[in-house]
Design a protein around this motif. Sequence first.
Motif, PDB file in Angstrom:
ATOM      1  N   LYS A 197       0.806  -1.217   0.000  1.00  0.00           N
ATOM      2  CA  LYS A 197       0.000   0.000   0.000  1.00  0.00           C
ATOM      3  C   LYS A 197       0.845   1.275   0.000  1.00  0.00           C
ATOM      4  O   LYS A 197       0.295   2.377  -0.083  1.00  0.00           O
ATOM      5  N   LEU A 198       2.153   1.126   0.079  1.00  0.00           N
ATOM      6  CA  LEU A 198       3.027   2.279   0.283  1.00  0.00           C
ATOM      7  C   LEU A 198       4.433   1.891  -0.151  1.00  0.00           C
ATOM      8  O   LEU A 198       4.819   0.717  -0.067  1.00  0.00           O
ATOM      9  N   ARG A 199       5.212   2.875  -0.615  1.00  0.00           N
ATOM     10  CA  ARG A 199       6.642   2.687  -0.864  1.00  0.00           C
ATOM     11  C   ARG A 199       7.406   3.780  -0.142  1.00  0.00           C
ATOM     12  O   ARG A 199       6.932   4.925  -0.048  1.00  0.00           O
ATOM     13  N   TRP A 200       8.593   3.430   0.343  1.00  0.00           N
ATOM     14  CA  TRP A 200       9.385   4.405   1.091  1.00  0.00           C
ATOM     15  C   TRP A 200       9.753   5.606   0.229  1.00  0.00           C
ATOM     16  O   TRP A 200       9.867   6.731   0.738  1.00  0.00           O
ATOM     17  N   ASP A 201       9.968   5.379  -1.075  1.00  0.00           N
ATOM     18  CA  ASP A 201      10.387   6.479  -1.936  1.00  0.00           C
ATOM     19  C   ASP A 201       9.229   7.156  -2.654  1.00  0.00           C
ATOM     20  O   ASP A 201       9.433   7.947  -3.574  1.00  0.00           O
ATOM     21  N   ASP A 202       8.006   6.880  -2.247  1.00  0.00           N
ATOM     22  CA  ASP A 202       6.860   7.611  -2.791  1.00  0.00           C
ATOM     23  C   ASP A 202       6.946   9.083  -2.394  1.00  0.00           C
ATOM     24  O   ASP A 202       7.317   9.404  -1.252  1.00  0.00           O
ATOM     25  N   PRO A 203       6.576  10.006  -3.277  1.00  0.00           N
ATOM     26  CA  PRO A 203       6.492  11.413  -2.861  1.00  0.00           C
ATOM     27  C   PRO A 203       5.357  11.596  -1.848  1.00  0.00           C
ATOM     28  O   PRO A 203       4.302  10.957  -1.957  1.00  0.00           O
ATOM     29  N   VAL A 204       5.583  12.455  -0.883  1.00  0.00           N
ATOM     30  CA  VAL A 204       4.567  12.692   0.149  1.00  0.00           C
ATOM     31  C   VAL A 204       3.283  13.216  -0.477  1.00  0.00           C
ATOM     32  O   VAL A 204       2.174  12.864  -0.050  1.00  0.00           O
ATOM     33  N   THR A 205       3.407  14.038  -1.514  1.00  0.00           N
ATOM     34  CA  THR A 205       2.217  14.630  -2.132  1.00  0.00           C
ATOM     35  C   THR A 205       1.342  13.594  -2.838  1.00  0.00           C
ATOM     36  O   THR A 205       0.198  13.894  -3.175  1.00  0.00           O
ATOM     37  N   LYS A 206       1.847  12.392  -3.052  1.00  0.00           N
ATOM     38  CA  LYS A 206       1.004  11.322  -3.606  1.00  0.00           C
ATOM     39  C   LYS A 206      -0.138  11.012  -2.650  1.00  0.00           C
ATOM     40  O   LYS A 206      -1.247  10.659  -3.075  1.00  0.00           O
ATOM     41  N   TYR A 207       0.118  11.126  -1.352  1.00  0.00           N
ATOM     42  CA  TYR A 207      -0.882  10.799  -0.329  1.00  0.00           C
ATOM     43  C   TYR A 207      -1.523  12.045   0.270  1.00  0.00           C
ATOM     44  O   TYR A 207      -2.676  11.993   0.708  1.00  0.00           O
ATOM     45  N   LEU A 208      -0.785  13.151   0.288  1.00  0.00           N
ATOM     46  CA  LEU A 208      -1.287  14.402   0.861  1.00  0.00           C
ATOM     47  C   LEU A 208      -1.068  15.509  -0.164  1.00  0.00           C
ATOM     48  O   LEU A 208      -0.067  16.239  -0.118  1.00  0.00           O
ATOM     49  N   PRO A 209      -1.975  15.675  -1.118  1.00  0.00           N
ATOM     50  CA  PRO A 209      -1.765  16.640  -2.214  1.00  0.00           C
ATOM     51  C   PRO A 209      -1.569  18.072  -1.747  1.00  0.00           C
ATOM     52  O   PRO A 209      -0.914  18.867  -2.448  1.00  0.00           O
ATOM     53  N   ASP A 210      -2.112  18.441  -0.583  1.00  0.00           N
ATOM     54  CA  ASP A 210      -1.998  19.822  -0.111  1.00  0.00           C
ATOM     55  C   ASP A 210      -0.744  20.055   0.729  1.00  0.00           C
ATOM     56  O   ASP A 210      -0.523  21.177   1.203  1.00  0.00           O
ATOM     57  N   PHE A 211       0.074  19.040   0.922  1.00  0.00           N
ATOM     58  CA  PHE A 211       1.291  19.166   1.726  1.00  0.00           C
ATOM     59  C   PHE A 211       2.273  20.127   1.050  1.00  0.00           C
ATOM     60  O   PHE A 211       2.493  20.061  -0.159  1.00  0.00           O
ATOM     61  N   ARG A 212       2.850  21.024   1.825  1.00  0.00           N
ATOM     62  CA  ARG A 212       3.836  21.977   1.311  1.00  0.00           C
ATOM     63  C   ARG A 212       4.953  22.190   2.325  1.00  0.00           C
ATOM     64  O   ARG A 212       4.708  22.318   3.515  1.00  0.00           O
ATOM     65  N   MET A 213       6.172  22.248   1.821  1.00  0.00           N
ATOM     66  CA  MET A 213       7.296  22.744   2.605  1.00  0.00           C
ATOM     67  C   MET A 213       7.565  24.189   2.174  1.00  0.00           C
ATOM     68  O   MET A 213       6.965  24.686   1.205  1.00  0.00           O
ATOM     69  N   HIS A 214       8.479  24.865   2.880  1.00  0.00           N
ATOM     70  CA  HIS A 214       8.712  26.281   2.598  1.00  0.00           C
ATOM     71  C   HIS A 214       9.234  26.495   1.178  1.00  0.00           C
ATOM     72  O   HIS A 214       8.889  27.477   0.508  1.00  0.00           O
ATOM     73  N   GLU A 215      10.062  25.564   0.703  1.00  0.00           N
ATOM     74  CA  GLU A 215      10.640  25.689  -0.635  1.00  0.00           C
ATOM     75  C   GLU A 215       9.946  24.705  -1.581  1.00  0.00           C
ATOM     76  O   GLU A 215       9.800  23.515  -1.266  1.00  0.00           O
ATOM     77  N   ASP A 216       9.556  25.188  -2.754  1.00  0.00           N
ATOM     78  CA  ASP A 216       8.786  24.368  -3.687  1.00  0.00           C
ATOM     79  C   ASP A 216       9.550  23.121  -4.123  1.00  0.00           C
ATOM     80  O   ASP A 216       8.950  22.052  -4.290  1.00  0.00           O
ATOM     81  N   TRP A 217      10.863  23.246  -4.314  1.00  0.00           N
ATOM     82  CA  TRP A 217      11.606  22.080  -4.789  1.00  0.00           C
ATOM     83  C   TRP A 217      11.638  20.981  -3.737  1.00  0.00           C
ATOM     84  O   TRP A 217      11.631  19.788  -4.080  1.00  0.00           O
ATOM     85  N   VAL A 218      11.635  21.369  -2.462  1.00  0.00           N
ATOM     86  CA  VAL A 218      11.588  20.367  -1.401  1.00  0.00           C
ATOM     87  C   VAL A 218      10.227  19.686  -1.385  1.00  0.00           C
ATOM     88  O   VAL A 218      10.122  18.469  -1.220  1.00  0.00           O
ATOM     89  N   THR A 219       9.174  20.465  -1.590  1.00  0.00           N
ATOM     90  CA  THR A 219       7.832  19.878  -1.665  1.00  0.00           C
ATOM     91  C   THR A 219       7.769  18.812  -2.752  1.00  0.00           C
ATOM     92  O   THR A 219       7.199  17.738  -2.549  1.00  0.00           O
ATOM     93  N   ARG A 220       8.386  19.104  -3.886  1.00  0.00           N
ATOM     94  CA  ARG A 220       8.364  18.132  -4.989  1.00  0.00           C
ATOM     95  C   ARG A 220       9.197  16.891  -4.674  1.00  0.00           C
ATOM     96  O   ARG A 220       8.831  15.777  -5.053  1.00  0.00           O
ATOM     97  N   GLU A 221      10.313  17.079  -4.001  1.00  0.00           N
ATOM     98  CA  GLU A 221      11.285  15.992  -3.837  1.00  0.00           C
ATOM     99  C   GLU A 221      11.089  15.159  -2.577  1.00  0.00           C
ATOM    100  O   GLU A 221      11.519  14.009  -2.516  1.00  0.00           O
ATOM    101  N   ILE A 222      10.463  15.701  -1.558  1.00  0.00           N
ATOM    102  CA  ILE A 222      10.421  15.003  -0.270  1.00  0.00           C
ATOM    103  C   ILE A 222       9.613  13.714  -0.392  1.00  0.00           C
ATOM    104  O   ILE A 222       8.508  13.696  -0.917  1.00  0.00           O
ATOM    105  N   GLN A 223      10.214  12.628   0.099  1.00  0.00           N
ATOM    106  CA  GLN A 223       9.616  11.299   0.029  1.00  0.00           C
ATOM    107  C   GLN A 223       9.156  10.848   1.413  1.00  0.00           C
ATOM    108  O   GLN A 223       9.513  11.455   2.432  1.00  0.00           O
ATOM    109  N   VAL A 224       8.415   9.764   1.442  1.00  0.00           N
ATOM    110  CA  VAL A 224       7.948   9.228   2.726  1.00  0.00           C
ATOM    111  C   VAL A 224       9.129   8.979   3.651  1.00  0.00           C
ATOM    112  O   VAL A 224       9.084   9.309   4.838  1.00  0.00           O
ATOM    113  N   ARG A 225      10.212   8.412   3.141  1.00  0.00           N
ATOM    114  CA  ARG A 225      11.376   8.118   3.969  1.00  0.00           C
ATOM    115  C   ARG A 225      11.946   9.371   4.620  1.00  0.00           C
ATOM    116  O   ARG A 225      12.461   9.324   5.751  1.00  0.00           O
TER     117      ARG A 225
END
Length: 525
Positions: free
Chosen positions: A105-133
């Motif tokens: 049901k999950l992979r460690w390297d899935d992007p967080v936004t796959k599960y939480l589309p409204d999730f944001r970090m301060h920097e946009d590139w981090v939002t895109r890159e941050i994974q579950v791990r």
Amino acid sequence: MRRIGPLCVALFFSSLFAAGAVAASPADARRAELDRIVDQVQARYRLPGLALAVVENGEVVYARTDGELLAGSGRKVGADSLFKIASNTKSMTTALLARLVDAGKLRWDDPVTKYLPDFRMHEDWVTREIQVRDLLIHNSGLRAGAGDLMLWPEPNRFTRRDVIHGLRYLKPVYSFRSRYGYDNLLYIVAGEVAAAAGGAPYEDLLRREVFAPLGMDGCRVGAFARGDAAPLAQPHARRDRRFVPVREDGERIAATAMDPAGGVRCGLDDMTRWLRAWLDPAAPARDGTPWLSAQQRGELWRAQMPMTPSRRQREWSNTHFAAYGYGWRLSDFDGEFKVGHTGTLMGMYSLTALLPERKAGFVVLINGDAGDARSVFDQALTQRYTRPRSERGPAWYADAIEREAQAPAASRAPDTSARRPLAPAELRGKLGVYRDPWFGEVALCARGGEVEFASRKSPLMSGKIVRVGPRLLVDWDAEEVDAEAWIDFAAAAEPAAFSMSKLDPDADFSYDYEDLAFARVGDCG
């Protein structure tokens, strides 16, 4: 005089030898040694309540409870008494995620936004890159403890939605994935990722995937009625050299935003089940099936983020390597692989430690502010295995800690004894309601000839503003808020604005005043 024959003499000495062998059996010797450690720590620190157990080769070889659930109540700590395990919850959250990975049901390297589309970090590139791990290994680039004022002091009115929304306003102080910085907020995000992937609230999933299959039936997370659980150990703070109760539980325990980062309560018996599940990878779940795959066990204990060994680790344990796995700290202790974690909440301290190659481990639960006692337990109990003939016992470590605290440079907190209440007229033009993007509103308003600081969402963050020389300081009303804060108004700012910082630079990092930036948004009501 009657003579004693040779046979009688032989029988006499053989009986003495047998009696000595019974008295000196390994189990008895082990219990005596462990009792000495506990007795010495208790004599030194007089902890209000304690539960401690040692597991070896799948068996609980030592278990002891001492003290009271509530100081002065006469109600004794038992093996089922529930303690807040604080950040030891993190390894349970990662185990839940690992179960979801095993289930596909999950992979460690899935992007967080796959599960939480409204999730944001301060920097946009981090939002895109941050994974579950990345949520689990403290590599976000945020300051240690960033945003923790949305979690503590408790109780407060912040929700998980507030926490996740607030992350976008927390500015990093380092580059993403560049270094270790302890974090709680992203574990809350991880709990919501689990909920999205698992199709149920975090608390329900933790009960289903961790507590139930391992037989940890006494553990509690989320909301519950006090009468529906084992007796609750109450937190204690040290005041005037004695422990006094703080933040006592009511009849109903509420769910909190921080549950995935530190909200679990367990008793000693259930914590030994937790240790045994990790020390014996082949141990099945309650239904006879494997609880966790070998692959995921390996992932959780794989070094994910390098850490710098502390001076104590280097000098006391000969530590060369330290890292963070998924919810576990990893290190070498006298050349042996050690896995563990600590838990710290006001008035509650916990410790789990495992030596996997020896199939041994221990757990310590304390219902008092007892960081020093926990450190002594950690060293003394671990070195029983790694350095059994060491002359360093609990007293040696306790004395070393005391010397550190008494060193001339041990405290960097300035003297603020010459403080006086601030008159409202001294803040003419600056009184009003202020807002920080993630912490929300606070009021700096006149009350009874003084100026009060009051948070809208965190009721315990209320106190009087005092003057210390040229600077302003918040003197908190609640004893539970034990880190005072400077207030510094920005010069010529329009609208008025102020920042905050810790009076004591070495205070708990969860008082992350440095991440706050308030701007005036209105008048006092």
